[in-house]
Scaffold this motif. Structure first.
Motif, PDB file in Angstrom:
ATOM      1  N   GLU A 214       7.121  58.078  21.287  1.00 41.25           N
ATOM      2  CA  GLU A 214       7.238  56.722  20.740  1.00 41.25           C
ATOM      3  C   GLU A 214       6.929  56.701  19.247  1.00 41.25           C
ATOM      4  O   GLU A 214       7.577  55.987  18.475  1.00 41.25           O
ATOM      5  CB  GLU A 214       6.323  55.756  21.501  1.00 41.25           C
ATOM      6  N   GLN A 218       9.441  55.595  16.216  1.00 40.53           N
ATOM      7  CA  GLN A 218       9.045  54.651  15.165  1.00 40.53           C
ATOM      8  C   GLN A 218       9.251  55.265  13.783  1.00 40.53           C
ATOM      9  O   GLN A 218       9.697  54.599  12.847  1.00 40.53           O
ATOM     10  CB  GLN A 218       7.591  54.256  15.355  1.00 40.53           C
ATOM     11  N   SER A 219       8.932  56.558  13.665  1.00 42.17           N
ATOM     12  CA  SER A 219       9.076  57.241  12.380  1.00 42.17           C
ATOM     13  C   SER A 219      10.550  57.396  12.011  1.00 42.17           C
ATOM     14  O   SER A 219      10.926  57.282  10.831  1.00 42.17           O
ATOM     15  CB  SER A 219       8.399  58.616  12.449  1.00 42.17           C
ATOM     16  N   GLU A 221      12.936  55.325  12.914  1.00 42.54           N
ATOM     17  CA  GLU A 221      13.393  53.992  12.516  1.00 42.54           C
ATOM     18  C   GLU A 221      12.947  53.680  11.087  1.00 42.54           C
ATOM     19  O   GLU A 221      13.722  53.141  10.282  1.00 42.54           O
ATOM     20  CB  GLU A 221      12.849  52.947  13.491  1.00 42.54           C
ATOM     21  N   GLN A 222      11.718  54.048  10.760  1.00 46.54           N
ATOM     22  CA  GLN A 222      11.250  53.879   9.391  1.00 46.54           C
ATOM     23  C   GLN A 222      12.052  54.768   8.439  1.00 46.54           C
ATOM     24  O   GLN A 222      12.347  54.369   7.299  1.00 46.54           O
ATOM     25  CB  GLN A 222       9.765  54.225   9.281  1.00 46.54           C
TER      26      GLN A 222
END
Length: 326
Positions: A214, A218-219, A221-222
């Motif tokens: 997860e 998230q990384s 997406e960033q």
């Protein structure tokens, strides 16, 4: 060599041949293929990287200056052995650390006594590659010697020092940290890769016990927010026990956040014998999933054929859904 032939070669992953025929033999030091002798084969605008193994069902030999690959005596491809720069053609692809404290069950790197390159050594290697006039990109990857943070520190320093001299595109692939994405971008990296390995949650927990899927997502997406679309990719291994349904769901999840997945055929390694079940995907499965991937990339307005660094422009280990498929 057409896409169907390339997927057939990838599904096997090796040939039985005389290694002395190859002038650019290399031994990969990162990922599931680490430790295998391999070379690049090019034919009809397609490229594939093949390991040299006596037990391979494919036979290869030179005929009239070309490498001819046969199965059961029937020719399936002929072409050229392609010269490498560092790790792949036209790129200086550097593995900073050939060790890893993460115990991903499909990867032999934690079991190998790999080396850790010094900053001067890496800069020297890239300098020599540049002198050939064939260096079109620089790519940086790494295992984890002590911690992900220490690898990001080294990658950031290396990229900053490279940017003082070189204007070619630079790509970087490390395990993410809380601040790795802006730091790598500010240092001068153009493209980013954080590997999910598998998008099947139960499998990931079992096979990559030291990683947080997860957080990686998230990384990623960033990464798209900071690096931009068509600048962020991720290795997605096929053949670790995931279903087609799981693989397709994972592909769409990645593409929906702007990430281009690279569907990598799983490979068995003797150092990991008994730790997991690997079923190398068939040519038919690779084609089916890559055609699905292409549909999703087109649907979300992403391209796999405009990356400049790392695996997508190399295409040796994978099907590029835009440059390999018609």
């Amino acid at each position: 060599m057409k896409a169907e032939t390339k997927t057939q070669l990838i599904s096997v992953g090796s040939v039985n041949m005389d290694p002395s025929l190859i002038h650019w033999l290399t031994i990969p030091t990162a990922g599931p293929g680490a430790g295998n002798v391999a070379f690049f084969f090019s034919s009809g605008g397609h490229r594939v990287r093949l390991a040299v193994k006596k037990e391979s069902p494919l036979q290869a030999e030179m005929e009239n200056g070309e490498l001819v690959i046969r199965k059961d005596g029937v020719e399936i491809a002929r072409g050229d052995i392609e010269e490498e720069l560092i790790h792949c053609p036209e790129q200086a692809f550097i593995t900073m650390c050939e060790k890893c404290v993460f115990d991903c069950k499909f990867c032999p790197v934690p079991k190998l006594e790999g080396k850790i390159k010094t900053m001067d050594e890496m800069l020297g290697m890239i300098g020599k590659a540049n002198e050939t006039g064939k260096m079109h990109a620089i790519s940086i990857t790494s295992g984890v010697e002590i911690s992900p943070e220490s690898e990001v520190d080294r990658a950031e320093e290396l990229i900053r020092r490279l940017r003082e001299t070189y204007s070619v595109p630079i790509g970087v692939s490390v395990y993410p940290t809380e601040d790795s994405t802006p730091r790598l971008k500010n240092a001068g990296a153009d493209e980013l890769k954080y590997n999910v390995e598998t998008m099947d949650r139960p499998l990931h927990k079992k096979l990559c016990p030291d990683q947080d899927l997860e957080f990686i997502l998230q990384s990623l997406e960033q990464g798209v927010e900071i690096f931009g679309r068509n600048k962020v990719c991720s290795n997605f291994i096929i053949g670790l026990g995931e279903s087609d349904k799981s693989a397709k769901e994972g592909i769409e999840e990645l593409v929906s956040i702007g990430v281009v997945p690279i569907l990598r055929a799983a490979a068995k390694h003797p150092l990991r014998e008994g730790e997991l079940t690997v079923e190398r995907p068939s040519a038919e499965r690779l084609l089916m999933l890559n055609r699905f991937l292409r549909e999703k990339l087109d649907e979300y307005g992403l391209r796999a054929d405009i990356f400049k660094t790392m695996c997508l422009p190399c295409t040796g280990c994978d099907i590029n859904p835009h440059s390999d498929l018609e």
